[in-house]
Scaffold this active site. Structure first.
Site, mmCIF file in Angstrom:
data_model
loop_
_atom_site.group_PDB
_atom_site.id
_atom_site.type_symbol
_atom_site.label_atom_id
_atom_site.label_comp_id
_atom_site.label_asym_id
_atom_site.label_seq_id
_atom_site.Cartn_x
_atom_site.Cartn_y
_atom_site.Cartn_z
ATOM 1 C CG ASP A 46 41.403 44.977 34.334
ATOM 2 O OD1 ASP A 46 40.660 44.064 34.753
ATOM 3 O OD2 ASP A 46 41.434 46.398 34.679
ATOM 4 C CB SER A 47 41.634 39.437 35.383
ATOM 5 O OG SER A 47 41.095 38.968 34.432
ATOM 6 C CG ASP A 85 38.421 44.833 31.564
ATOM 7 O OD1 ASP A 85 37.056 45.105 31.580
ATOM 8 O OD2 ASP A 85 38.693 43.989 32.451
ATOM 9 C CE LYS A 114 34.654 43.603 32.545
ATOM 10 N NZ LYS A 114 35.191 44.215 33.725
ATOM 11 C CD GLU A 116 37.441 47.635 37.255
ATOM 12 O OE1 GLU A 116 37.802 48.528 38.290
ATOM 13 O OE2 GLU A 116 37.788 46.599 36.771
ATOM 14 C CD GLU A 183 34.792 41.655 40.184
ATOM 15 O OE1 GLU A 183 35.107 42.380 39.383
ATOM 16 O OE2 GLU A 183 35.619 40.898 40.724
HETATM 17 O O1 KIV Z 1 39.190 41.700 34.339
HETATM 18 C C1 KIV Z 1 38.409 40.698 34.436
HETATM 19 O O2 KIV Z 1 38.529 39.559 34.399
HETATM 20 C C2 KIV Z 1 36.970 41.009 35.029
HETATM 21 C C3 KIV Z 1 36.079 39.944 35.459
HETATM 22 C C4 KIV Z 1 36.668 39.487 36.791
HETATM 23 C C5 KIV Z 1 34.598 40.281 35.516
HETATM 24 O O3 KIV Z 1 36.597 42.086 34.904
#
Ligand code: KIV
Length: 264
Positions: A46-47, A85, A114, A116, A183
């Site tokens: 989600d970056s 994500d 994934k 968090e 992280e």
């Molecule tokens: O969203 C993302 O790219 C991430 C990485 C920074 C691990 O979760």
């Protein structure tokens, strides 16, 4: 055509001490180059909210965004395992998480999702796992909580918070997580967690001893406005994006990256 990497391959790599190379990927172009370069895991992070959309944080990313970008990546690579994500507030309850995770798997082609957070997501991970969905638990710096944390800081620096991270990692493994991502965690703490749990640990700013390394692709190509301490510009050292990806894979596999300059 190379065989697709599975969770059990990642587990075997951990057991054999073979490092796993992971990069973020948001589109067909990078997915193809990263596959050619030998990247093992592509994270549709989600970056993308910050990298592609130019937002200050990841919290505005939606399920539609994640489905769209995950599909672009999964439809354009064969060998790498595609992890997607779950965006902010898409897993507020176990039932909501199940609905949204299944969309990332069934509609978008992700092989793993994934999310968090620590102990409070044990039930969610357990439910997803019971329904055949592989989950990576993201601990340490959790960017979706940036407004609560108050910034992007290294986590687990003192004894109490390091112990909390270890306890959460063990609990989430027990709940059914197939993978852990740490992280911005001190290298010694990440090393201890990696040794203590049986599932593969992916590190970003978490030292050399993790089973896998991940970077935001645009950071390691020097395309981002800000270069985090834990990243390195691999494009500066070569003449094409594909060879920058390839050199990253080699540096991860040969344990040259991350070095002392890139850890906490
Ligand atoms: O969203 C993302 O790219 C991430 C990485 C920074 C691990 O979760």
């Amino acid at each position: 055509m190379s065989k697709a990497i599975t969770i059990s391959d990642l587990n075997k790599m951990k057991q054999a001490g073979e490092k796993i190379a992971c990069l973020t990927s948001y589109d067909a172009c990078f997915a193809k180059l990263q596959e050619k370069a030998g990247v093992d895991v592509l994270l549709v992070g989600d970056s993308l909210g910050m990298v592609l959309h130019g937002q200050e944080t990841t919290v505005s990313v939606t399920m539609s965004d994640m489905i769209y970008h995950t599909r672009l990546v999964s439809q354009n690579c064969t060998r790498p395992l595609v992890m997607s994500d779950m965006p902010f507030m898409s897993y507020g309850s176990p039932a909501q998480a199940l609905g949204n995770a299944s969309r990332l798997i069934a509609e978008a082609g992700a092989k793993m999702v994934k999310l968090e957070g620590g102990a409070m997501f044990a039930d969610t991970i357990s439910l997803l796992s019971d329904h055949g969905i592989a989950v990576c638990a993201h601990l340490g710096l959790t960017p979706q909580s940036v407004h609560k944390i108050g910034g992007y800081f290294v986590q687990g620096r003192d004894e109490e918070s390091a112990k909390q991270l270890t306890d959460d990692a063990l609990l989430l493994e027990k709940a059914g997580a197939e993978c852990l991502l740490l992280e911005c965690v001190p290298a010694t703490v990440a090393a201890d967690i990696t040794a203590e749990i049986n599932i593969p640990v992916i590190g970003i700013g978490a030292g050399l001893d993790c089973d896998a390394q991940v970077l935001v692709a645009h950071d390691m190509l020097g395309m981002s406005a800000y270069q985090p301490k834990f990243s390195r510009n691999f494009l500066q050292e070569t003449d094409s994006i594909e060879s920058a990806f390839r050199n990253y894979v080699t540096a991860v596999k040969s344990q040259v990256f991350p070095d002392a300059a890139h850890i906490f």
